[in-house]
Design an enzyme around this catalytic site. Structure first.
Site, PDB file in Angstrom:
ATOM      1  N   GLU B  61      17.124  76.666  15.966  1.00  0.00           N
ATOM      2  CA  GLU B  61      17.262  75.427  16.731  1.00  0.00           C
ATOM      3  C   GLU B  61      16.302  74.328  16.263  1.00  0.00           C
ATOM      4  OE1 GLU B  61      17.131  78.435  18.097  1.00  0.00           O
ATOM      5  OE2 GLU B  61      18.808  78.675  19.495  1.00  0.00           O
ATOM      6  N   PHE B 123      18.030  84.997  33.441  1.00  0.00           N
ATOM      7  CA  PHE B 123      18.048  85.316  32.020  1.00  0.00           C
ATOM      8  C   PHE B 123      18.170  84.021  31.201  1.00  0.00           C
ATOM      9  CE2 PHE B 123      20.511  86.398  28.134  1.00  0.00           C
ATOM     10  CZ  PHE B 123      19.488  87.082  27.488  1.00  0.00           C
ATOM     11  N   GLN B 124      17.344  83.900  30.207  1.00  0.00           N
ATOM     12  CA  GLN B 124      17.292  82.710  29.334  1.00  0.00           C
ATOM     13  C   GLN B 124      17.090  81.423  30.116  1.00  0.00           C
ATOM     14  OE1 GLN B 124      20.526  82.867  26.403  1.00  0.00           O
ATOM     15  NE2 GLN B 124      19.145  84.031  25.059  1.00  0.00           N
ATOM     16  N   LYS B 173      25.159  75.478  33.516  1.00  0.00           N
ATOM     17  CA  LYS B 173      26.473  75.998  33.115  1.00  0.00           C
ATOM     18  C   LYS B 173      27.555  75.668  34.135  1.00  0.00           C
ATOM     19  CE  LYS B 173      28.473  80.036  30.872  1.00  0.00           C
ATOM     20  NZ  LYS B 173      28.306  81.461  30.535  1.00  0.00           N
ATOM     21  N   MET B 493      -2.910  71.381   0.830  1.00  0.00           N
ATOM     22  CA  MET B 493      -3.739  70.422   1.551  1.00  0.00           C
ATOM     23  C   MET B 493      -4.834  71.136   2.330  1.00  0.00           C
ATOM     24  SD  MET B 493      -4.113  67.234   1.607  1.00  0.00           S
ATOM     25  CE  MET B 493      -2.718  66.119   1.463  1.00  0.00           C
TER      26      MET B 493
END
Lengths: 174, 597
Positions: B61, B123-124, B173, B493
């Site tokens: 993502e 959940f999630q 949802k 760096m």
């Protein structure tokens, strides 16, 4: 001159007119904590239900540059309508309300009542061994009253934080 | 007629997922970068049943957001991301902050558990609006399907207007499944968010007056000019040429002014050119357009350009007087500010002290003679600067439309120094947040927007591994992105700072156990090339460019090369460290400087 030489602190009372929506207070508080600004007092309540507006009053302190930055940062939040620096923009009124509970008997009880009268505090609850006073005024006046109550039975204090408004006919409009 | 149409639209009832897609179409969206999951299944079902919007399946993502950023930065459009709830949203956070810091317009649609489960540790589930509040310009949680369409439209307005930025729309949802009305984008102004774009005429006059009287002026232009659109860059060129002033660009602003123009001083700041930084230090009037006096640019604040009057034009009032107090503040869109400056200069610009400005240019030419970007390519070991310079020269010969993205580190600074940009929107790099792993997914987004262009991610061997999984996306969509790795086997760096500030104690900065990048390319259905000798560099570059598909070119470069010039942290512009063998001021790093990043 560069920022580092600008070290004089000032207080600022800032009024912010915002959309009355979920998360707006978190946005404002998160802005202050995230950018390391001081909050001395913050109050919020809806002021126009029909137009879904709330008003936040913030008392803060910082250098002029920081306070200008605070106002600009507040102003760029999407749900913010108006930001007004009451301290800078002219004379204003600032008030705080307090509920203060004092418990005691005998002479202490009488003294509490006499002082409350002198400070124009109202008795809003009383039992044989306690009072709850309601008091409105500038923060320093409330502080002074709390100090006087401390030795004679101060039990609990609840303060609203500062609400403020500019003097004169002008108004903060969305 | 139109009234009938309107009633028809108003009467249209769809499910939430269809409403979202319809709103995206109405906003002109053609591509979404995303990754499915439980909470966004209704949206994926709606995507499956239409062809107007293309979905690009990324492999992580974070990469979806960087891809959307690359898409946005190379097109000027809003990039769109779709991720699921919980880990989908939290993985996107780095990309969102990156877009926030660099002012890139991105809409990120996040799935959420159904409204009745919010707050239940479902959940999630994650508090996405809470987590992304400081990571976005604004965010929304849609709890009422009646407001779904208007929220999406508003999100686009917020993302692209004023100072652009990322906006999250959290979509439970049940809202995606439920039925509701569709409404088109409102014609009325936003209730509270109305950024100022038109500059104040008085401030423009004040700016022109200062500039007209300047003996040692400099124009310092940043990403705001790019964000404003190509017209702003054209006007910047016009203004700089009509005034005869020197111009420098920030890292974000590269391409706003043509690198090949003699009035261009190169990039300024920590790894900017000697002439740009000394011009900033020594100028008497500075015009900043669309840059924010970032710490990489100013160096030590109390020694920053000590004797200049400063004019700052920015679309975001909070950027003005934040780090540096300025004398003339102009709030407005860069293109409108520049148009107003050009017009005011035509009317009032006569009477410049041409002699003084000629003297100023002589001084600048003197600084240029230091040739601060000169390096010596000797023997077989490839200097990283040389690799970038040859890449630039060879791609220029090809005259193909070229876009460059980078990861973060030394290679990024060398790319900024040695790859020239003559037009805006051709250079995509993570400036504010400095996100390693940005370049490959950003290149993906650029290539999706410009299928026929040459898109190169100039990378380091450490950064590239942070989103290497996106090689899979390149393969799936046949995106011919070229990954050009300057492989010095160090987080260069970090190593450089450890050498300069921490007694050469190279703590954890060695790239141990690197993969074989040629085999890795092969595993991802791409071409792999490895170049280890300077005499093979050009052939390697040409082989990479000639290949029609994705390529990883692993260029073994000198391991201990440092990136110069460098203004050490806590130092001033006139205390630059130059490459060994070059004349110039050399500063030690103070303890105060060590605290800075």
């Amino acid at each position: 001159m560069p920022a580092s030489t600008d070290t004089t602190f000032r207080n600022a009372t800032i009024a912010v007119l915002v959309e009355n929506e979920a998360g707006i207070l978190a946005r404002v508080v998160g802005l202050f904590s995230g950018r390391g600004y001081n909050i001395e007092s913050l109050t919020v309540a809806p002021v126009d239900e029909a137009r879904r507006l709330s008003r936040i009053t913030i008392v803060t302190s910082g250098t002029d540059m920081v306070i200008e930055q605070i106002k600009a940062q507040l102003d760029r939040l999407v749900p913010v309508h108006k930001v007004s620096d009451l301290t800078l923009e002219g004379p204003h009124l600032a008030r705080e309300m307090m509920l203060i509970k004092v418990a005691g008997r005998g002479e202490h009880r009488m003294e509490a009542l006499r002082l409350a009268d002198a400070f124009r505090a109202r008795v809003v609850d009383a039992t044989t061994e306690s009072f709850v006073f309601e008091m409105t005024g500038a923060g320093e006046k409330l502080d002074a009253f709390i100090e006087l109550m401390r030795p004679i039975g101060l039990t609990e204090v609840s303060r609203t934080g500062v609400v403020a408004i500019a003097r004169g006919p002008g108004g903060l409009q969305a | 007629m139109s009234a009938t149409l309107k009633t028809e639209t108003e009467a249209r009832t769809m499910n939430g997922a269809e409403i979202v897609l319809q709103a995206l179409k109405d906003q002109g969206v053609e591509v979404i970068f995303g990754y499915p999951g439980g909470a966004v299944l209704p949206l994926y079902d709606a995507i499956f049943q239409q062809n107007a919007i293309r979905h690009i399946l990324v492999r992580h993502e974070q990469a979806a957001v960087h891809a959307a950023e690359g898409y946005a930065r190379s097109t000027g459009k809003v990039g769109v991301v779709l991720v699921t709830s919980g880990p989908g949203a939290t993985n996107a956070v780095t990309g969102l902050v990156d877009a926030l810091m660099d002012s890139i317009p991105v809409i990120c649609l996040t799935g959420q558990v159904p409204t009745h489960l919010i707050g239940n540790d479902a959940f999630q589930e994650a508090d996405t609006t809470g987590i992304t509040r400081p990571a976005t310009k604004h965010n929304y949680l849609v709890k009422d399907i009646g407001k779904l369409a208007s929220t999406v439209h508003e999100a686009f307005y917020v993302a692209k207007s004023g100072r652009p930025g990322p906006v999250v729309i959290d979509l439970p949802k049940d809202i995606l499944i439920g039925k509701g009305p569709y409404s088109e984008a409102p014609k009325t102004a936003h209730r509270s968010y109305r950024p100022m774009t038109e500059p104040d005429a008085g401030q423009i006059r004040a700016a022109v007056k200062l500039l007209k009287g300047a003996k040692r002026p400099v124009v310092y232009a940043g990403g705001g000019v790019i964000n404003s659109g190509p017209e702003a860059s054209r006007l910047l060129g016009e203004f700089v040429r009509m005034t005869g002033m020197p111009c420098t660009n920030t890292l974000m602003g590269l391409g706003a002014y043509p690198s090949t123009d003699p009035q261009f001083l190169g990039m300024l700041g920590m790894h900017g050119t000697f002439e740009a930084n000394l011009a900033m230090h020594g100028c008497d009037v500075m015009l900043n357009i669309g840059a924010r006096f970032d710490d990489r640019v100013t160096g030590r604040l109390n020694a920053f350009s000590p004797n200049s009057k400063k004019i700052h034009a920015d679309i975001d009032p909070s950027s003005i007087n934040k780090n540096v107090k300025v004398d003339v503040a102009i709030v407005g869109d860069a293109a409108r500010v520049l148009a107003a400056l050009v017009e005011a200069w035509r009317e009032e610009g006569a009477g410049q002290d041409r002699e003084a400005i000629a003297g100023w240019w002589r001084q600048i030419e003197g600084w240029r003679e230091t040739r601060c970007l000169q390096y010596r390519q000797e023997g077989s070991i490839i200097k990283p600067q040389h690799a970038v310079k040859r890449l630039y020269e060879i791609t220029r010969e090809m005259r193909q439309e070229t876009f460059i993205t980078t990861e973060v580190g030394q290679h990024q600074m060398w790319a900024a120094q040695y790859f020239g940009f003559d037009r805006p929107n051709r250079w995509m790099t993570s400036g504010g947040l400095g996100t390693m792993g940005y370049g490959l997914p950003a290149a993906m987004g650029v290539q999706i927007a410009h299928p026929d262009a040459l898109v190169i991610d100039i990378a380091g061997e450490a950064s590239i591994l942070m989103n290497i999984q996106e090689m899979g996306t390149l393969a799936q969509y046949r995106l011919p992105v070229k990954v050009f790795i300057l492989n010095n086997e160090y987080m260069g760096m970090v190593r450089q700072w450890q050498e300069l500030l921490h007694g050469s104690r190279y703590s954890e900065s060695y790239s141990e156990a690197l993969p074989d990048f040629v085999k890795l390319a092969d595993a991802f259905h791409a071409k792999g090339i490895r170049v280890t000798r300077a005499e093979d560099l050009d052939a390697g570059i040409r082989e990479m460019l000639a290949h029609p598909g994705p390529v990883i070119a692993d260029i073994a470069v000198a391991k201990d090369e440092n990136c110069f010039p460098m203004i050490p942290s806590g130092a001033a512009h006139n205390e630059m460290i130059l490459a060994p063998g070059q004349a110039g001021g050399v500063a030690g790093v103070t303890d105060e400087g060590k605290v800075l990043v």
